[in-house]
Write an enzyme that holds these catalytic residues in place. Structure first.
Site, PDB file in Angstrom:
ATOM      1  N   CYS A 181       0.858  -1.188   0.000  1.00 36.12           N
ATOM      2  CA  CYS A 181       0.000   0.000   0.000  1.00 36.12           C
ATOM      3  C   CYS A 181       0.896   1.240   0.000  1.00 36.12           C
ATOM      4  CB  CYS A 181      -0.945   0.010   1.187  1.00 36.12           C
ATOM      5  SG  CYS A 181      -1.852  -1.545   1.427  1.00 36.12           S
ATOM      6  N   ALA A 222       1.769   3.842  -2.204  1.00 36.85           N
ATOM      7  CA  ALA A 222       1.536   5.190  -2.702  1.00 36.85           C
ATOM      8  C   ALA A 222       1.033   6.099  -1.571  1.00 36.85           C
ATOM      9  CB  ALA A 222       0.534   5.159  -3.844  1.00 36.85           C
ATOM     10  N   PRO A 223       1.446   7.380  -1.561  1.00 39.94           N
ATOM     11  CA  PRO A 223       2.224   8.094  -2.583  1.00 39.94           C
ATOM     12  C   PRO A 223       3.731   7.948  -2.482  1.00 39.94           C
ATOM     13  CG  PRO A 223       1.547   9.626  -0.904  1.00 39.94           C
ATOM     14  CD  PRO A 223       0.935   8.305  -0.520  1.00 39.94           C
ATOM     15  N   LYS A 226       7.453   6.698   2.435  1.00 36.16           N
ATOM     16  CA  LYS A 226       8.168   5.636   3.150  1.00 36.16           C
ATOM     17  C   LYS A 226       9.000   4.805   2.182  1.00 36.16           C
ATOM     18  CE  LYS A 226       4.433   5.522   6.538  1.00 36.16           C
ATOM     19  NZ  LYS A 226       3.688   6.605   5.843  1.00 36.16           N
ATOM     20  N   ASP A 260       1.632   0.011   5.499  1.00 41.38           N
ATOM     21  CA  ASP A 260       0.944   1.256   5.847  1.00 41.38           C
ATOM     22  C   ASP A 260      -0.481   1.086   5.364  1.00 41.38           C
ATOM     23  OD1 ASP A 260       0.141   3.787   6.447  1.00 41.38           O
ATOM     24  OD2 ASP A 260       1.524   4.806   5.100  1.00 41.38           O
ATOM     25  N   CYS A 282      -2.375   5.930   9.782  1.00 35.58           N
ATOM     26  CA  CYS A 282      -2.476   7.355  10.158  1.00 35.58           C
ATOM     27  C   CYS A 282      -3.850   7.615  10.755  1.00 35.58           C
ATOM     28  CB  CYS A 282      -2.201   8.253   8.956  1.00 35.58           C
ATOM     29  SG  CYS A 282      -3.243   7.941   7.516  1.00 35.58           S
TER      30      CYS A 282
END
Length: 459
Positions: free
Chosen positions: A271, A273-274, A277, A333, A386
């Site tokens: 996962c 994008a963008p 990391k 993420d 997040c």
């Protein structure tokens, strides 16, 4: 507390603009209003960034007007609870759910009066002009004028009403959840941080020492640089073209730091994008494969990787469909509610619903189990979101460790986050909150809300 208007899919009829020359700044106001209207009352609204970008292109705005349109739209959602309350109290029949374009026009003008450095007369006059150019609102221009003049007269009283950001400017369901998770005092500080907005942080490819002075930045404990407010546009800053750094919130930069791959290690970024990391891992010397389902989102990653001159394998794929593999490290993420990013994406508070938490947590569970099969024995897995919601962070990892005995937690040490022990919870996981790091000399404080857990596969 302010209630989220779930709304319906009822829309105004198609607009018809009047002909003739327009006043300066009217296009920026129209773009902001159209972007806000695109989100109001929709079951699955677009992200505000996307709606604003589309409106800016439709209006063919010059850079200065484009920046103004974006600032107005963001300010509208940053204070949306207060704005809705103020408007509803000054309209005899409240805000009309079936007229999102009228609501958006009034809300964007109110945001200018309450929060932006726009003269009251300009905000009111241009809103009235904008109303007159659209057949959906032309007959309401007098109402727009009267309501906004009253908002301007009563601005100080309205702002005083909004002092309690958790009660006035936060949807009920989010306020309730944050109070339960963090207590009323900390929940209030989170809401205040959301209202204050976010600074711009940078992740450096190399040593930060030279760049602190060159960029006029502040070095944060975690190693990120924070730019001062009202600086030049990002592409105009030293180091951008040569790929010396990239924009990434300081909290978002920590999970990849926790993975700490050895040079040459095989790392899978799920996962991705963008790609902030991804670039961290590649810059550290890892052999990175970046996976994401979205081809358009990966295009941005490709552009950034090319600008930085990094070597990354980029693949459009569904992480859930990958065959078992033996990577040295995996970074997940996971898609989440993004409630930790409300400082910079205030629309999240007003476009998400509580049911999204359970839906996304179910997806995160599947992705975490899948990621476990992609790391070799002895390898590491970092899971992060997040989100401020425990179901998407702490509870997710606790449930995973209970069902997969191959993995154990590797607690984070304070020195790994610049000595900021407050960012580490009792289990040794990362838990940043928007109200953390409140005092940054010369720059705006705060962090995105992030959760991250570092896990190791024993067998």
């Amino acid at each position: 507390m302010a209630s989220r208007d779930k709304g319906r899919n009822t829309r105004d009829e198609a607009p018809t603009r009047t002909a003739g020359p327009e006043a300066a700044g009217l296009g920026a106001r129209r773009a902001a209003s159209l972007a806000v209207a695109a989100l109001i009352g929709q079951e699955r609204p677009p992200a505000l960034d996307d709606a604003v970008t589309q409106a800016i292109r439709a209006e063919a705005l010059a850079p200065a007007d484009a920046a103004l349109a974006r600032a107005i739209a963001v300010a509208t959602f940053r204070h949306y609870g207060l704005i809705r309350s103020a408007l509803a109290a000054r309209l005899e029949q409240g805000l009309p759910a079936a007229k999102p374009h009228l609501t958006a026009l009034l809300a964007t003008a109110t945001a200018q009066i309450l929060d932006l450095s726009v003269p009251d007369h300009a905000a009111v006059d241009l809103a009235v002009r904008l109303a007159k150019t659209d057949n959906r609102t032309a007959h309401l221009a007098g109402l727009v004028n009267a309501v906004l003049r009253r908002i301007a007269r009563e601005r100080d009283a309205i702002l005083a009403e909004g002092a309690e950001a958790l009660a006035v400017n936060t949807p009920d369901w989010l306020a309730r959840r944050w109070i339960a998770a963090y207590g009323p005092e900390r929940a209030g500080l989170i809401a205040q941080a959301h209202r204050a907005g976010a600074a711009i942080d940078l992740t450096l490819r190399g040593d930060a020492a030279d760049w602190v002075e060159r960029l006029g930045a502040v070095r944060l404990p975690s190693g990120s640089l924070r730019l001062p407010e009202n600086g030049p546009a990002i592409p105009d800053l030293p180091g951008f073209q040569e790929g010396a750094w990239w924009v990434q919130d300081a909290a978002a930069a920590i999970p990849a730091q926790l993975l700490a791959p050895e040079p040459g290690a095989r790392v899978l970024d799920l996962c991705a994008a963008p790609g902030g990391k991804t670039m961290q891992l590649a810059a550290a010397g890892a052999r990175v494969t970046a996976i994401d389902r979205s081809a358009p989102r990966l295009e941005r990653l490709r552009e950034n990787v090319a600008r930085l001159g990094l070597d990354v394998e980029i693949r459009v794929a569904d992480a859930l469909a990958l065959e078992p593999q033996d990577h040295d490290a995996v970074l997940l993420d996971a898609p989440c509610s993004a409630t930790g990013t409300i400082r910079r994406h205030p629309d999240v508070a007003w476009t998400k619903v509580e049911a999204d938490i359970a839906r996304l947590a179910a997806l995160q569970l599947r992705l975490l189990d899948q990621a476990a099969g992609l790391v070799r024995p002895g390898g590491r897995l970092v899971y992060c979101t997040c989100s401020l919601e425990p179901e998407e962070g702490e509870a997710q990892v606790a449930a995973f460790l209970a069902r997969d005995a191959r993995f154990t937690r590797v607690p984070i040490r304070p020195e790994e986050v610049g000595g900021a022990a407050a960012l580490i919870d009792g289990n040794g996981d990362l838990r940043t909150l928007p109200c953390h790091l409140p005092d940054v000399p010369g720059a705006r404080g705060g962090l995105d809300g992030f959760f991250a857990s570092r896990l190791e596969r024993r067998g």
